[in-house]
Design an enzyme around this catalytic site. Structure first.
Site, short mmCIF file in Angstrom:
data_model
loop_
_atom_site.label_atom_id
_atom_site.label_comp_id
_atom_site.label_asym_id
_atom_site.label_seq_id
_atom_site.Cartn_x
_atom_site.Cartn_y
_atom_site.Cartn_z
CB SER A 196 -0.85 0.00 1.28
OG SER A 196 -1.46 1.27 1.47
CE1 TYR B 294 -4.65 -2.01 4.92
CE2 TYR B 294 -3.41 0.01 4.56
CZ TYR B 294 -4.09 -1.08 4.06
OH TYR B 294 -4.20 -1.25 2.70
#
Ligand code: NAD
Length: 271
Positions: free
Chosen positions: A156, A169
């Site tokens: 990401s 995350y």
């Protein structure tokens, strides 16, 4: 239909929706035989079956395989199923991931642990199983000099952009960056290539509140110099390229597919 992945077998984790689904479809369109992993029975089983049907309707080959990639026993069975079905593995797309946001004071250990378990430990478990399989494969003489195995992590932009309220995350994706590079260093001599794709904002269920109203979309677009939200197919095309021999000699790198989200867009016009 392309042919650059003809004869290759690819496993895509979390492939019943979003980026995994699009990648499975694109890999199959490039000639790969694809294993469409999904988490469990029920809804994700039906969605994975629909992905396989879509691939087969276009003349491609695919099967579903259930497994919770955060569980070692499930991952063992998943890789056994891949080999039982197709007899080999060439490409792993480590894609499955979740978000569980909370302010730090309210983030439970379970919130932290679940995200690390899926996004980081799950990717480790699958990468380990793939590495074992790749190093078992005798090098195919037709591919002498080229990679005998290929691992792609879907990380990401949050492997580099800090993310308030999503420390679990962001930590998992930062961890992927060093997992990927260390593995690329370790497996290079075995002719296994290891890379990541770092998507920016892609239109999938994981971040639906960020794009599903005109206001939220307008806010999101302020973060994207290229001026549009990403589609799962934008990532899928990058995955096909990284999985194919066209990217031979690319290993240990992260390919950002983010419309420029990592370019500090708030500095446009500043100063
Ligand atoms: P998504 O929610 O559509 O897909 C995630 C998939 O992972 C789902 O199919 C889910 O069932 C599966 N999954 C979750 N836990 C699992 C487990 N334990 N075992 C097996 N499968 C499991 O969202 P997406 O956007 O397609 O996400 C795919 C990957 O892309 C994730 O790793 C995510 O972090 C990453 N990513 C997405 C974006 C974005 O903007 N959509 C941006 C950057 C990174």
């Amino acid at each position: 239909q392309g042919s650059e992945l003809q004869g290759r077998v690819a496993l895509v984790t979390g492939a019943s929706s979003g980026i995994g689904r699009a990648s499975a479809i694109a890999l199959a369109a490039a000639g790969a035989q694809v294993v469409v992993n999904h988490r469990a029975a029920g809804d994700s089983q039906a969605r994975a079956a629909a992905v396989v049907e879509e691939i087969q309707r276009s003349g491609g080959q695919a099967v579903t395989a259930a497994a919770d990639i955060s569980r070692e026993d499930h991952v063992d069975l998943l890789f056994k199923a891949v080999i039982a079905h197709y007899g080999r593995l060439d490409i792993l797309i480590n894609n499955a991931g979740i978000e569980q946001p909370a302010p730090i004071a309210d983030m439970t250990l379970a919130d932290w642990q679940r995200v690390i378990d899926v996004n980081l430990t799950g990717h480790f478990l699958c990468a380990r199983a793939a590495a074992k399989q790749f190093t078992l494969n005798p090098a195919n003489p037709a591919r002498q000099g080229l990679a005998t195995g290929n691992i792609i992590f879907i990380s990401s932009v949050h492997e580099v952009i800090p993310w308030a309220f999503q420390v679990n995350y962001a930590a998992s994706k930062g961890g992927i960056a060093m997992l990927m590079k260390s593995l690329a260093q370790e497996l290079g001599p075995a002719k296994v290539r290891v890379n990541s794709i770092a998507p920016g904002a892609i239109r999938t269920p994981i971040n639906q509140p960020a794009w599903d109203t005109p206001d939220s979309l307008a806010n999101l677009l302020k973060l994207i110099p290229y001026g549009r939200i990403g589609e799962p197919e934008d990532v899928a095309r990058a995955a096909v390229w990284l999985a194919s021999d066209a990217s031979d000699y690319v290993t240990g790198t992260t390919l950002f597919v983010d419309g420029g989200m990592t370019l500090y867009p708030e500095f446009r016009g500043a100063g």
